[in-house]
Write a protein that holds these residues in place. Structure first.
Motif, mmCIF file in Angstrom:
data_model
loop_
_atom_site.group_PDB
_atom_site.id
_atom_site.type_symbol
_atom_site.label_atom_id
_atom_site.label_comp_id
_atom_site.label_asym_id
_atom_site.label_seq_id
_atom_site.Cartn_x
_atom_site.Cartn_y
_atom_site.Cartn_z
ATOM 1 N N GLY A 1 1.924 -5.503 3.032
ATOM 2 C CA GLY A 1 0.782 -4.659 2.723
ATOM 3 C C GLY A 1 0.696 -3.531 3.724
ATOM 4 O O GLY A 1 1.561 -3.375 4.589
ATOM 5 N N ALA A 2 -0.349 -2.739 3.616
ATOM 6 C CA ALA A 2 -0.581 -1.635 4.547
ATOM 7 C C ALA A 2 -1.930 -1.800 5.210
ATOM 8 O O ALA A 2 -2.864 -2.369 4.620
ATOM 9 C CB ALA A 2 -0.513 -0.296 3.822
ATOM 10 N N LEU B 1 -5.306 -4.480 -3.650
ATOM 11 C CA LEU B 1 -4.762 -5.399 -2.667
ATOM 12 C C LEU B 1 -3.267 -5.605 -2.923
ATOM 13 O O LEU B 1 -2.782 -5.334 -4.031
ATOM 14 C CB LEU B 1 -5.488 -6.745 -2.765
ATOM 15 N N PRO B 2 -2.524 -6.114 -1.946
ATOM 16 C CA PRO B 2 -1.100 -6.375 -2.182
ATOM 17 C C PRO B 2 -0.885 -7.417 -3.283
ATOM 18 O O PRO B 2 -1.653 -8.376 -3.412
ATOM 19 C CB PRO B 2 -0.617 -6.918 -0.826
ATOM 20 N N GLY B 3 0.171 -7.228 -4.063
ATOM 21 C CA GLY B 3 0.533 -8.185 -5.107
ATOM 22 C C GLY B 3 1.278 -9.366 -4.507
ATOM 23 O O GLY B 3 2.476 -9.271 -4.240
ATOM 24 N N THR C 1 -3.917 -3.774 2.236
ATOM 25 C CA THR C 1 -3.919 -2.796 1.152
ATOM 26 C C THR C 1 -2.572 -2.818 0.449
ATOM 27 O O THR C 1 -1.521 -2.993 1.086
ATOM 28 C CB THR C 1 -4.173 -1.390 1.729
ATOM 29 N N ALA C 2 -2.582 -2.642 -0.881
ATOM 30 C CA ALA C 2 -1.334 -2.596 -1.638
ATOM 31 C C ALA C 2 -0.469 -1.444 -1.156
ATOM 32 O O ALA C 2 -0.951 -0.324 -0.930
ATOM 33 C CB ALA C 2 -1.639 -2.440 -3.128
ATOM 34 N N ALA C 3 0.832 -1.721 -1.007
ATOM 35 C CA ALA C 3 1.772 -0.711 -0.527
ATOM 36 C C ALA C 3 3.074 -0.821 -1.314
ATOM 37 O O ALA C 3 3.370 -1.852 -1.929
ATOM 38 C CB ALA C 3 2.035 -0.887 0.971
#
Length: 450
Positions: A101-102, A113-115, A130-132
């Protein structure tokens, strides 16, 4: 952990794979790599979804982080199927990958959000994951640049002269317990608000309380033995009103521009539990200067104490909440001898007393932006003519918060964080949406009539 994997509505096929958001994963040493063909997925609450709502380049002060014990989930670009990545082979070595994630710098609000799904691993440390993904030749993140003011730019903090500035301030007030706490916060935790006290600029911190009347699941200064490590150590000796007043007075008299002092910091409990001492501190400051603004960051639990602070000269309040719906609010905050009704009564009092009223909205994609939650927030900002919503991406293990939120709060499908913020602005014309507190000169005509 229950997780819904939603198949892509359309099969995603792209000839230019350099522009596709490629899935990121990390090896056991934390080294981040892009997947050879899978695309990134995003989490919105319980659901894993395909890439959507165009990401932004990862800000220069942001960084990629691996999520230990979380398996990445990718999207096959030709079939549109979600694929759980249980194993990777790189350089002849096979390993179980970690999701990536970020972490974003101040001024940004995450939208997804991250998968990932839980493998074998601990509760994650308290960060706003955070999704990245990887696009072209660089990392991207799913976020909105919600506050473009530059005075909170990370480059302005933790500068080489910080240690000297701390020493100078301690020499002015050698036995002051507020400064002793802020020294740790500034040098160890790199807290920007604490550092402002020593830079003598903008919003400065005045920690006040060792106690708290809430047991927040994501508390950053107090966690149970089986929880994640607290990211801050709570202050253990509450300062007197005069000690707080001394530090606040110096800042108000010497800081230029958007001068403000704020009670209620991450390194303490709930400041209203010491409202008598804070009222004394405010009177100390206001007896000697009328400069600047005096703010409190609070859970707004003790309306009687808040009233005393307004009587003493408090002019701004920022109320923290994760929801405007009683059961979800109380499931996260776990209030002791107060409830959502008390919070709303304090919000009403702040509006009645003419204070600058801000909400510290703890955002979580897929929960905060559910249709029913959005409607409850719209009602709150409209009814009490809220001046500002400060968006805060909730720092917590995503799966931990989903356990809290499951079957609580108002329902409905998520509308998206971007749409949530747009609807709040529409519900209260002139509403300021951002990440940072506003000084006195910035508040004029900010949200129209009060």
């Amino acid at each position: 952990m229950r997780c819904v994997m939603k198949r892509a509505a359309l099969v995603l096929v792209t000839r230019d794979m350099t522009s596709a958001p490629k899935l990121l994963f990390a090896d056991p040493k934390g080294r981040v790599m892009e997947h050879p063909y899978l695309l990134a997925t995003l989490r919105s609450g319980e659901e894993l979804v395909p890439p959507q709502d165009k990401p932004i380049p990862l800000p220069s002060a942001g960084r990629l982080v691996h999520l230990p014990g979380r398996l990445p989930v990718g999207l096959h670009p030709e079939t549109g199927e979600l694929e759980l990545v249980r194993e990777m082979k790189v350089g002849g070595k096979t390993f179980v990958p970690n999701a990536v994630g970020a972490l974003l710098p101040p001024g940004y609000t995450r939208t997804f959000l991250p998968g990932e799904v839980k493998g074998s691993g601990p509760v994650l440390p308290q960060w706003a994951y955070t999704a990245a993904a990887w696009v072209g030749d660089g990392p991207v993140a799913w976020a909105i640049h919600t506050d473009r003011r530059s005075h909170w730019n990370p480059e302005r903090f933790s500068t080489p002269e910080m240690k000297g500035l701390v020493a100078q301030h301690l020499a002015r007030f050698p036995d002051n317990r507020v400064l002793k706490q802020l020294k740790t916060c500034a040098l160890v935790y790199s807290c920007f608000t604490s550092q402002n006290t020593f830079y003598v600029r903008d919003e400065a911190a005045i920690p006040a309380s060792v106690m708290c009347n809430a047991r927040c699941v994501g508390c950053i200064s107090d966690q149970p033995a089986d929880g994640p490590p607290a990211s801050h150590e709570r202050m253990d000796d509450g300062p007197t009103g005069e000690e707080m007043g001394q530090i606040g007075l110096f800042h108000l008299e010497h800081a230029p521009g958007r001068t403000m002092v704020s009670f209620g910091q991450g390194c303490e409990g709930e400041p209203l539990t010491r409202w008598k001492q804070i009222a004394e501190a405010i009177r100390y400051m206001r007896a000697r200067t009328q400069a600047g603004s005096i703010n409190i960051n609070t859970n707004a639990s003790l309306t009687r104490g808040l009233e005393a602070l307004f009587d003493a000269g408090l002019d701004a309040i920022r109320v923290s909440l994760n929801s405007a719906v009683k059961d979800l609010y109380e499931a996260y905050y776990k209030p002791v001898k107060y409830g959502w009704e008390d919070v709303e009564a304090s919000i009403a009092l702040a509006r009645e007393r003419g204070a600058y009223l801000a909400l510290n909205l703890l955002l979580f994609p897929g929960v905060t932006d559910r249709e029913g939650e959005v409607r409850a927030l719209e009602r709150l900002v409209k009814k009490y003519r809220v001046d500002q919503v400060q968006t805060r991406s909730l720092c917590i293990d995503p799966l931990q918060y989903l356990e809290v939120a499951r079957e609580r709060g108002a329902g409905g499908e998520p509308v998206g964080i971007r749409t949530l913020l747009q609807r709040l602005k529409a519900a209260r014309p002139g509403l300021v949406v951002g990440n940072f507190a506003r000084g006195l000169e910035e508040r004029e005509n900010a949200a129209g009539p009060r």
